[in-house]
Scaffold this active site. Structure first.
Site, mmCIF file in Angstrom:
data_model
loop_
_atom_site.group_PDB
_atom_site.id
_atom_site.type_symbol
_atom_site.label_atom_id
_atom_site.label_comp_id
_atom_site.label_asym_id
_atom_site.label_seq_id
_atom_site.Cartn_x
_atom_site.Cartn_y
_atom_site.Cartn_z
ATOM 1 N N TYR A 112 45.028 -57.091 26.706
ATOM 2 C CA TYR A 112 43.834 -56.311 27.051
ATOM 3 C C TYR A 112 43.956 -55.791 28.482
ATOM 4 O O TYR A 112 43.847 -54.599 28.741
ATOM 5 C CB TYR A 112 42.570 -57.177 26.892
ATOM 6 N N SER A 171 38.438 -51.340 32.924
ATOM 7 C CA SER A 171 37.809 -52.661 33.017
ATOM 8 C C SER A 171 38.051 -53.241 34.401
ATOM 9 O O SER A 171 39.140 -53.060 34.970
ATOM 10 C CB SER A 171 38.424 -53.593 31.962
HETATM 11 N N1 LIG Z 1 31.547 -55.297 27.287
HETATM 12 C C1 LIG Z 1 32.177 -55.553 28.426
HETATM 13 O O1 LIG Z 1 31.866 -56.516 29.148
HETATM 14 C C2 LIG Z 1 33.296 -54.635 28.899
HETATM 15 C C3 LIG Z 1 33.940 -54.950 30.105
HETATM 16 C C4 LIG Z 1 34.957 -54.120 30.558
HETATM 17 C C5 LIG Z 1 35.319 -52.997 29.843
HETATM 18 N N2 LIG Z 1 34.696 -52.710 28.664
HETATM 19 C C6 LIG Z 1 35.147 -51.512 27.931
HETATM 20 O O2 LIG Z 1 34.037 -50.728 27.559
HETATM 21 C C7 LIG Z 1 34.291 -50.095 26.302
HETATM 22 C C8 LIG Z 1 33.189 -50.445 25.309
HETATM 23 O O3 LIG Z 1 33.115 -51.856 25.191
HETATM 24 P P1 LIG Z 1 32.039 -52.576 24.230
HETATM 25 O O4 LIG Z 1 31.869 -53.956 24.761
HETATM 26 O O5 LIG Z 1 30.864 -51.721 24.023
HETATM 27 O O6 LIG Z 1 32.917 -52.678 22.889
HETATM 28 P P2 LIG Z 1 32.429 -52.825 21.375
HETATM 29 O O7 LIG Z 1 33.496 -53.621 20.686
HETATM 30 O O8 LIG Z 1 31.019 -53.273 21.286
HETATM 31 O O9 LIG Z 1 32.499 -51.309 20.845
HETATM 32 C C9 LIG Z 1 33.722 -50.629 20.730
HETATM 33 C C10 LIG Z 1 33.554 -49.500 19.725
HETATM 34 O O10 LIG Z 1 34.829 -48.854 19.598
HETATM 35 C C11 LIG Z 1 35.058 -48.581 18.218
HETATM 36 N N3 LIG Z 1 36.496 -48.478 17.990
HETATM 37 C C12 LIG Z 1 37.420 -49.478 17.907
HETATM 38 N N4 LIG Z 1 38.625 -48.973 17.630
HETATM 39 C C13 LIG Z 1 38.487 -47.626 17.548
HETATM 40 C C14 LIG Z 1 39.385 -46.559 17.286
HETATM 41 N N5 LIG Z 1 40.680 -46.794 17.028
HETATM 42 N N6 LIG Z 1 38.902 -45.289 17.267
HETATM 43 C C15 LIG Z 1 37.580 -45.054 17.487
HETATM 44 N N7 LIG Z 1 36.679 -46.033 17.737
HETATM 45 C C16 LIG Z 1 37.135 -47.300 17.770
HETATM 46 C C17 LIG Z 1 34.433 -49.779 17.499
HETATM 47 O O11 LIG Z 1 34.209 -49.506 16.114
HETATM 48 C C18 LIG Z 1 33.161 -49.961 18.306
HETATM 49 O O12 LIG Z 1 32.111 -49.157 17.806
HETATM 50 C C19 LIG Z 1 35.672 -50.560 25.856
HETATM 51 O O13 LIG Z 1 36.636 -49.613 26.255
HETATM 52 C C20 LIG Z 1 35.860 -51.858 26.633
HETATM 53 O O14 LIG Z 1 37.218 -52.169 26.838
HETATM 54 C C21 LIG Z 1 33.705 -53.509 28.175
#
Ligand SMILES: NC(=O)c1ccc[n+]([C@@H]2O[C@H](COP(=O)([O-])OP(=O)(O)OC[C@H]3O[C@@H](n4cnc5c(N)ncnc54)[C@H](O)[C@@H]3O)[C@@H](O)[C@H]2O)c1
Length: 245
Positions: A148, A135
């Protein structure tokens, strides 16, 4: 001259791909011809629409209920995937959570390591690649969620550690550090997608927030031969906010 990126004959495992960024990556890889394998804790019913969409690209995606923080379950799933498809070429460590300290560490840091270790023997055979979703908040400190940002810093550090370790086995490891990508969390914070988009129009140097597909495009680049000299690189995908915002 035209150039086509193809993932035909490649098997790509994407964790946490039932929704959000992971679903967009799974979709992009399927469109490029890959056999996609999704690992998620959400029951298969969460991803029915996505799975139907992926099958339109020609191959039926596999869906495994698997908690990435359970090292035994993870090892079993990778063995099963390798047995079923004969290879693993790409691992995207995308699963991530905003949760309490222990759960955040278990999934964001340890889960990334467990999946990478379980995939390593298969990736070595395929001269494959790993992509880790960290992130942009690890560089800025983020806003108000210490567990986080700390555990995502763990996945950032793991990207560098694994890049060095796995390079010896011919496996490239790189990362993506997104910020402000449309997600359920942001919709909840702003009340609607429109409100979130409107807010970020003026805040982001590029005049818009990111979409999951923006990250999927980068994940496609990192999974294909165009990025074959990148190793231990973490691409900051934040619409220019950190450097010029
Ligand atoms: N959305 C953003 O702005 C953003 C910014 C920085 C980083 N990220 C990173 O990108 C990645 C995806 O983010 P997102 O916004 O799509 O998240 P999201 O919450 O929409 O999706 C996350 C997915 O991970 C699954 N998950 C949760 N725990 C799990 C586990 N123990 N085992 C397997 N699957 C599991 C959930 O069921 C979900 O389908 C994450 O690693 C997040 O930290 C996102």
């Amino acid at each position: 001259m035209s150039y086509q990126i193809t993932m035909e004959n490649k098997v790509a495992v994407v964790t946490g791909a039932a929704q959000g960024i992971g679903a967009a990556i799974a979709s992009k890889y399927a469109e490029a011809g890959a056999q996609v394998v999704i690992l998620d804790v959400c029951p298969k019913s969460c991803a029915e629409e996505l799975l139907q969409k992926l099958s339109k690209y020609g191959k039926k995606a596999a869906y495994y209920l698997c908690d990435v923080s359970d090292s035994t379950a993870v090892a079993a799933v990778f063995a099963e995937v390798a047995h079923r498809y004969g290879r693993v070429d790409v691992l995207v460590n995308n699963a991530g959570v905003v949760a309490d300290w222990d759960k955040s560490y278990a999934i964001n840091a340890k889960g990334t390591y467990y999946c990478s270790e379980a995939a390593k023997p298969y990736l070595e055979k395929a001269e494959g690649t790993i992509i880790i979703l960290t992130s942009a908040s690890v560089f800025s400190g983020g806003t108000g969620i210490p567990q986080y940002v700390t555990t995502k810093a763990g996945s950032y550090a793991l990207t560098l550690f694994l890049a060095r370790e796995y390079a010896k086995a011919g496996i490239r490891v790189n990362g993506i550090a997104p910020a402000v990508i449309m997600s359920k969390m942001l919709v909840e914070r702003f009340g609607s997608e429109e409100a979130a988009r409107e807010h970020y129009k003026t805040v982001m140097p590029l005049g818009r927030m990111g979409e999951p597909e923006d990250i999927a495009n980068i994940a496609l680049f990192l999974a294909c031969e165009l990025s074959e000299y990148l190793c231990g690189e973490v691409l900051i995908a934040d619409g220019g906010r950190m450097h010029i915002g």
